[in-house]
Write an enzyme that holds these catalytic residues in place. Structure first.
Site, mmCIF file in Angstrom:
data_model
loop_
_atom_site.group_PDB
_atom_site.id
_atom_site.type_symbol
_atom_site.label_atom_id
_atom_site.label_comp_id
_atom_site.label_asym_id
_atom_site.label_seq_id
_atom_site.Cartn_x
_atom_site.Cartn_y
_atom_site.Cartn_z
ATOM 1 C CB SER A 210 -0.938 -0.134 1.089
ATOM 2 O OG SER A 210 -2.099 1.073 1.253
ATOM 3 C CG ASN A 211 -0.328 4.741 -1.068
ATOM 4 O OD1 ASN A 211 -1.011 5.438 -0.631
ATOM 5 N ND2 ASN A 211 -0.859 4.155 -2.384
ATOM 6 N NE ARG A 212 5.985 6.945 3.897
ATOM 7 C CZ ARG A 212 6.254 6.500 5.229
ATOM 8 N NH1 ARG A 212 5.781 6.792 6.285
ATOM 9 N NH2 ARG A 212 7.579 5.972 5.342
#
Ligand code: C5P
Length: 403
Positions: A210-212
């Protein structure tokens, strides 16, 4: 108090709780501000405060039963058509449950079911009832239907304990009413779909890529668009922030699910604003069982996710498509290129490595590119203010497309 609610029609639904006495003050405030007010009370509400009190305080009319002899036989429909806003205050756990389930078994719930305009609910109940699973589920259902809530707050309850469940003060309810009725309704006719947050791409039952993304930008756009009268659908990846009330929330995890969720609504949408940080790649293989640790290094095979906004652009009709470009270098050139390649009407470019506007921040510094126009560089501002600027441009595009 200024007469800023002149010609506004407010229907107040009172259900049976001691906080019903607070409605006397609310009613006075509304009448002083120029609103026309009608009151509909449940039988238990009229045990706390009499209908006569509300008539004496300025209510045009008070309805207490389906079976009043003087009652217009179509009152449940005509009142519902009359009102600009239906305020349910105090809202007991019982009336909230009926609203969530669509039950119409007395005068207030019947009027509520016949009413399809904006609703504002001010819950008031004992803390255990408020924390009950059924109430929580019902509140969630109301929020998903786009119903606005004000309170409850923490304070002294009727039982004299200090806990959450106290009805918001009349001034707070009044402020929410004012906000709903006076909103700059320039997006009123439009349906806007906003995507927000990251996508989550699993490769076994417990792990993912995923990402931030915090989702804050998309949630701010959804909230401001709703405040400006739009019907908003918020398609969101997993985030840690509370969705704005009054928008339809669709939770998704993967990019594939996001595309599917948008496609299900796409036909009815006027504007798509893609703030979501969609993962460009997903793991090629999903293991049904947790992948075991081995002694050697591992390679993960990745496959491309669909480019959602480009996919949508192929069937756009008159829809406005807005993208976001998040770049850490050559921001402007990259954003402009993306806008052309993805066939967008507008792109908002930002760099999350700049000081003060990092991931998760409440502020952002962006440049807005609109097709055929010069870029606008904006200073650092809150995400809500930036949402307003973006929507101002969206309005111009909508008007231009109409011509
Ligand atoms: O290509 P890039 O990810 O930088 O493009 C950013 C814009 O495209 C954003 O609006 C993002 O939401 C959207 N996007 C998409 N589908 C993807 C990747 C990005 O719609 N797979």
């Amino acid at each position: 108090m200024p007469s800023n609610l002149k010609n506004k029609k407010v229907l107040i639904g009172i259900s049976g709780g001691i906080a019903a006495f607070k409605i006397c003050e609310l009613l006075r405030m509304l009448v002083k501000a120029g609103a026309s007010v009608r009151v509909v009370m449940t039988e238990s509400a009229s045990k706390f405060v009499t209908p006569l009190t509300f008539s004496a305080l300025g209510a045009e009319s008070v309805s207490t039963s389906m079976w009043d002899p003087g009652r217009d036989s179509l009152e449940h429909v005509s009142w519902a058509d009359w009102a600009d806003l239906f305020v349910i205050a105090p809202a007991t756990a019982n009336i909230i449950a009926k609203m969530a389930a669509g039950i119409a078994d007395e005068v207030l719930s019947t009027q509520l079911l016949a009413y399809d305009g904006p609703k504002l609910v001010a819950p008031a109940m004992n803390v255990k009832m408020w924390n009950n699973f059924a109430t929580k589920r019902n509140i969630k259902t109301l929020k998903e239907q786009g119903i606005e809530l004000v309170g409850p707050t923490k304070g002294h309850l009727a039982s004299l304990i200090e806990a959450e469940g106290r009805m918001a003060e009349p001034t707070e309810v009044y402020k929410s009413i004012e906000k709903i009725l006076q909103s700059k309704a320039d997006l009123e006719k439009y349906r806007i779909l906003v995507t927000a947050g990251p996508t989550v791409e699993p490769f076994d039952p417990v792990r993912f890529i995923s990402n931030r993304s915090s989702g804050k930008m998309g949630y701010a756009i959804a909230e401001i668009a709703k405040d400006r009268g739009a019907r908003v659908i918020l398609v969101s990846g997993p985030v840690a922030i509370t969705p704005p009330s009054g928008v339809e929330l669709v939770n998704i995890e993967t990019a594939d699910q996001m595309l599917k969720a948008i496609e299900a609504k796409y036909k009815y949408i006027d504007v798509v604003i893609m703030t979501a940080a969609v993962a460009d790649y997903k793991p090629k293989i999903y293991s049904r069982q947790k992948i075991k640790k081995t002694k050697s290094d591992q390679n993960m095979l990745m496959t491309k996710n669909p480019d959602i906004i480009s996919t949508l652009a192929k069937r756009r009709g008159r829809k406005i498509l807005v993208g976001f470009a998040l770049e850490t270098q050559n921001l402007k050139a990259a954003a402009q290129k993306k806008m052309l390649e993805k066939k967008l009407d507008m792109i908002v470019a930002n760099n999350p490595t700049l000081k003060g506007v990092e991931f998760g921040s409440d502020c952002n510094k962006a440049s807005i590119f609109v097709k055929g126009k010069r870029a606008t560089d904006l200073p650092t501002m809150t995400k809500s203010d930036l949402a307003g600027k973006i929507l101002d441009e969206v309005i111009k595009l909508l008007k231009r497309k109409k011509k």
